[in-house]
Design a protein around this motif. Sequence first.
Motif, PDB file in Angstrom:
ATOM      1  N   ARG A   1       4.028  -2.069   4.612  1.00  9.13           N
ATOM      2  CA  ARG A   1       2.611  -2.439   4.466  1.00  9.13           C
ATOM      3  C   ARG A   1       2.566  -3.551   3.421  1.00  9.13           C
ATOM      4  O   ARG A   1       2.195  -3.369   2.271  1.00  9.13           O
ATOM      5  CB  ARG A   1       1.795  -1.212   4.068  1.00  9.13           C
ATOM      6  CG  ARG A   1       1.739  -0.172   5.175  1.00  9.13           C
ATOM      7  CD  ARG A   1       1.241   1.182   4.727  1.00  9.13           C
ATOM      8  NE  ARG A   1      -0.104   1.146   4.166  1.00  9.13           N
ATOM      9  CZ  ARG A   1      -0.714   2.222   3.652  1.00  9.13           C
ATOM     10  NH1 ARG A   1      -0.097   3.390   3.629  1.00  9.13           N
ATOM     11  NH2 ARG A   1      -1.935   2.119   3.166  1.00  9.13           N
ATOM     12  N   THR A   2       3.000  -4.734   3.869  1.00 12.40           N
ATOM     13  CA  THR A   2       3.351  -5.789   2.929  1.00 12.40           C
ATOM     14  C   THR A   2       2.165  -6.370   2.167  1.00 12.40           C
ATOM     15  O   THR A   2       2.263  -6.627   0.967  1.00 12.40           O
ATOM     16  CB  THR A   2       4.107  -6.912   3.662  1.00 12.40           C
ATOM     17  OG1 THR A   2       3.327  -7.338   4.782  1.00 12.40           O
ATOM     18  CG2 THR A   2       5.457  -6.430   4.142  1.00 12.40           C
ATOM     19  N   ALA A   3       1.049  -6.591   2.843  1.00 13.47           N
ATOM     20  CA  ALA A   3      -0.093  -7.214   2.166  1.00 13.47           C
ATOM     21  C   ALA A   3      -0.596  -6.326   1.030  1.00 13.47           C
ATOM     22  O   ALA A   3      -0.877  -6.802  -0.080  1.00 13.47           O
ATOM     23  CB  ALA A   3      -1.221  -7.480   3.168  1.00 13.47           C
ATOM     24  N   GLU A   4      -0.676  -5.007   1.291  1.00 12.53           N
ATOM     25  CA  GLU A   4      -1.120  -4.082   0.249  1.00 12.53           C
ATOM     26  C   GLU A   4      -0.096  -3.997  -0.884  1.00 12.53           C
ATOM     27  O   GLU A   4      -0.463  -3.925  -2.066  1.00 12.53           O
ATOM     28  CB  GLU A   4      -1.352  -2.693   0.845  1.00 12.53           C
ATOM     29  CG  GLU A   4      -2.451  -2.626   1.886  1.00 12.53           C
ATOM     30  CD  GLU A   4      -2.352  -1.358   2.706  1.00 12.53           C
ATOM     31  OE1 GLU A   4      -3.017  -0.369   2.342  1.00 12.53           O
ATOM     32  OE2 GLU A   4      -1.596  -1.355   3.709  1.00 12.53           O
ATOM     33  N   ALA A   5       1.178  -4.000  -0.515  1.00 13.13           N
ATOM     34  CA  ALA A   5       2.243  -3.944  -1.528  1.00 13.13           C
ATOM     35  C   ALA A   5       2.183  -5.154  -2.447  1.00 13.13           C
ATOM     36  O   ALA A   5       2.325  -5.034  -3.674  1.00 13.13           O
ATOM     37  CB  ALA A   5       3.611  -3.872  -0.843  1.00 13.13           C
ATOM     38  N   ILE A   6       1.955  -6.318  -1.871  1.00 12.58           N
ATOM     39  CA  ILE A   6       1.899  -7.551  -2.665  1.00 12.58           C
ATOM     40  C   ILE A   6       0.689  -7.543  -3.596  1.00 12.58           C
ATOM     41  O   ILE A   6       0.800  -7.888  -4.778  1.00 12.58           O
ATOM     42  CB  ILE A   6       1.877  -8.782  -1.737  1.00 12.58           C
ATOM     43  CG1 ILE A   6       3.243  -8.930  -1.047  1.00 12.58           C
ATOM     44  CG2 ILE A   6       1.528 -10.050  -2.513  1.00 12.58           C
ATOM     45  CD1 ILE A   6       3.237  -9.906   0.110  1.00 12.58           C
ATOM     46  N   ALA A   7      -0.468  -7.119  -3.080  1.00 12.98           N
ATOM     47  CA  ALA A   7      -1.681  -7.117  -3.899  1.00 12.98           C
ATOM     48  C   ALA A   7      -1.522  -6.211  -5.122  1.00 12.98           C
ATOM     49  O   ALA A   7      -1.834  -6.620  -6.251  1.00 12.98           O
ATOM     50  CB  ALA A   7      -2.879  -6.676  -3.056  1.00 12.98           C
ATOM     51  N   LEU A   8      -1.027  -4.997  -4.918  1.00 13.78           N
ATOM     52  CA  LEU A   8      -0.823  -4.083  -6.055  1.00 13.78           C
ATOM     53  C   LEU A   8       0.295  -4.582  -6.964  1.00 13.78           C
ATOM     54  O   LEU A   8       0.208  -4.508  -8.187  1.00 13.78           O
ATOM     55  CB  LEU A   8      -0.466  -2.683  -5.555  1.00 13.78           C
ATOM     56  CG  LEU A   8      -1.591  -1.689  -5.322  1.00 13.78           C
ATOM     57  CD1 LEU A   8      -1.014  -0.345  -4.884  1.00 13.78           C
ATOM     58  CD2 LEU A   8      -2.425  -1.500  -6.589  1.00 13.78           C
ATOM     59  N   GLY A   9       1.357  -5.095  -6.344  1.00 15.69           N
ATOM     60  CA  GLY A   9       2.500  -5.555  -7.119  1.00 15.69           C
ATOM     61  C   GLY A   9       2.167  -6.738  -8.003  1.00 15.69           C
ATOM     62  O   GLY A   9       2.633  -6.820  -9.147  1.00 15.69           O
TER      63      GLY A   9
ATOM     64  N   ALA B   1       8.483  -7.637  -0.296  1.00 15.02           N
ATOM     65  CA  ALA B   1       7.382  -7.659   0.674  1.00 15.02           C
ATOM     66  C   ALA B   1       7.093  -9.084   1.147  1.00 15.02           C
ATOM     67  O   ALA B   1       6.834  -9.326   2.332  1.00 15.02           O
ATOM     68  CB  ALA B   1       6.142  -7.031   0.062  1.00 15.02           C
ATOM     69  N   SER B   2       7.165 -10.045   0.217  1.00 15.72           N
ATOM     70  CA  SER B   2       6.923 -11.443   0.587  1.00 15.72           C
ATOM     71  C   SER B   2       7.999 -11.953   1.533  1.00 15.72           C
ATOM     72  O   SER B   2       7.722 -12.663   2.507  1.00 15.72           O
ATOM     73  CB  SER B   2       6.877 -12.316  -0.677  1.00 15.72           C
ATOM     74  OG  SER B   2       5.798 -11.943  -1.513  1.00 15.72           O
ATOM     75  N   TRP B   3       9.246 -11.576   1.251  1.00  8.48           N
ATOM     76  CA  TRP B   3      10.358 -11.990   2.109  1.00  8.48           C
ATOM     77  C   TRP B   3      10.211 -11.369   3.502  1.00  8.48           C
ATOM     78  O   TRP B   3      10.479 -12.017   4.514  1.00  8.48           O
ATOM     79  CB  TRP B   3      11.682 -11.580   1.470  1.00  8.48           C
ATOM     80  CG  TRP B   3      12.875 -12.376   1.889  1.00  8.48           C
ATOM     81  CD1 TRP B   3      13.021 -13.133   3.016  1.00  8.48           C
ATOM     82  CD2 TRP B   3      14.103 -12.473   1.171  1.00  8.48           C
ATOM     83  NE1 TRP B   3      14.291 -13.694   3.056  1.00  8.48           N
ATOM     84  CE2 TRP B   3      14.970 -13.307   1.934  1.00  8.48           C
ATOM     85  CE3 TRP B   3      14.579 -11.937  -0.017  1.00  8.48           C
ATOM     86  CZ2 TRP B   3      16.263 -13.607   1.537  1.00  8.48           C
ATOM     87  CZ3 TRP B   3      15.871 -12.238  -0.418  1.00  8.48           C
ATOM     88  CH2 TRP B   3      16.704 -13.073   0.345  1.00  8.48           C
ATOM     89  N   PHE B   4       9.763 -10.098   3.555  1.00 11.74           N
ATOM     90  CA  PHE B   4       9.499  -9.455   4.850  1.00 11.74           C
ATOM     91  C   PHE B   4       8.507 -10.279   5.660  1.00 11.74           C
ATOM     92  O   PHE B   4       8.590 -10.337   6.896  1.00 11.74           O
ATOM     93  CB  PHE B   4       8.910  -8.058   4.650  1.00 11.74           C
ATOM     94  CG  PHE B   4       9.898  -6.995   4.241  1.00 11.74           C
ATOM     95  CD1 PHE B   4      11.259  -7.198   4.289  1.00 11.74           C
ATOM     96  CD2 PHE B   4       9.435  -5.749   3.818  1.00 11.74           C
ATOM     97  CE1 PHE B   4      12.162  -6.211   3.911  1.00 11.74           C
ATOM     98  CE2 PHE B   4      10.319  -4.755   3.445  1.00 11.74           C
ATOM     99  CZ  PHE B   4      11.688  -4.978   3.487  1.00 11.74           C
ATOM    100  N   GLU B   5       7.539 -10.910   4.977  1.00 14.86           N
ATOM    101  CA  GLU B   5       6.511 -11.696   5.659  1.00 14.86           C
ATOM    102  C   GLU B   5       6.981 -13.112   5.992  1.00 14.86           C
ATOM    103  O   GLU B   5       6.229 -13.910   6.553  1.00 14.86           O
ATOM    104  CB  GLU B   5       5.249 -11.781   4.787  1.00 14.86           C
ATOM    105  CG  GLU B   5       4.513 -10.461   4.656  1.00 14.86           C
ATOM    106  CD  GLU B   5       3.136 -10.618   4.043  1.00 14.86           C
ATOM    107  OE1 GLU B   5       2.903 -11.622   3.341  1.00 14.86           O
ATOM    108  OE2 GLU B   5       2.295  -9.739   4.275  1.00 14.86           O
ATOM    109  N   GLY B   6       8.206 -13.449   5.618  1.00 13.23           N
ATOM    110  CA  GLY B   6       8.732 -14.775   5.896  1.00 13.23           C
ATOM    111  C   GLY B   6       8.413 -15.804   4.839  1.00 13.23           C
ATOM    112  O   GLY B   6       8.604 -17.009   5.049  1.00 13.23           O
ATOM    113  N   ASN B   7       7.937 -15.356   3.677  1.00 14.01           N
ATOM    114  CA  ASN B   7       7.609 -16.270   2.586  1.00 14.01           C
ATOM    115  C   ASN B   7       8.883 -16.585   1.803  1.00 14.01           C
ATOM    116  O   ASN B   7       9.465 -15.683   1.182  1.00 14.01           O
ATOM    117  CB  ASN B   7       6.566 -15.626   1.678  1.00 14.01           C
ATOM    118  CG  ASN B   7       6.121 -16.540   0.551  1.00 14.01           C
ATOM    119  OD1 ASN B   7       6.742 -17.565   0.271  1.00 14.01           O
ATOM    120  ND2 ASN B   7       5.031 -16.172  -0.111  1.00 14.01           N
TER     121      ASN B   7
END
Length: 215
Positions: free
Chosen positions: A140-148, A174-180
């Motif tokens: 759940r990458t977007a939520e993980a990034i926001a909290l992180g 999480a960012s790497w999972f999203e291709g960032n």
Amino acid sequence: LFPYTTLFRSAAARDAVGAGAHREAVAHFRLVLEHVDRFSPDEQARLLEEYGIENYTLGAAFAAIDAERRAVALNRVQGSAGRLAVSLRWLSRMYWNAGDRPNAEGTAGQAVAAAERAGEPGVLALALSNPSQLLMLANRTAEAIALGERAVALAREAGDDRTTSHALTNVGTASWFEGNPAGRAMLDEAHQVALAAGDTEDACRAYVNLSWNLL
């Protein structure tokens, strides 16, 4: 002389932790905890937590949970919201390590609530980084990034390198999972920050997540 022997063993256990001799530390803590009533409730909680963390380090998941649950119970009556938040965060991590995600998530929420009461940026940073980690592990990458990202900002404000590394690992992975492509740089920073702080666990987390993403 017996109380002095008990105190010596608790000191020896902590020395073993510092030396990375985790099996030796567990053996010493186990003997100390046979006479845990000789210590104040606050010290009992600390000893139980240290014993739990060492069992977690060795992969003894259920022994770790049992000790940490006892530490949490003591910390609930000690009156320090900060100490309670730290203990609950550890218990959440231990539940996840044992494959119990529902209890890991529930305890994570309790840790955040206690940390918010404590009003300490470093404690809140770690409490927030924990559910960020759980969210990252669930993709759940977007939520993980926001909290992180919130945890990173608070950890930097508090000058807490260990939590900075922990949160950067969550956000970077999480960012790497999203291709960032910025995700790898964050993981590299998390790794360097942990090494500079002498933080073995979070350095290893960064190594593992770097390796996983590269594979």
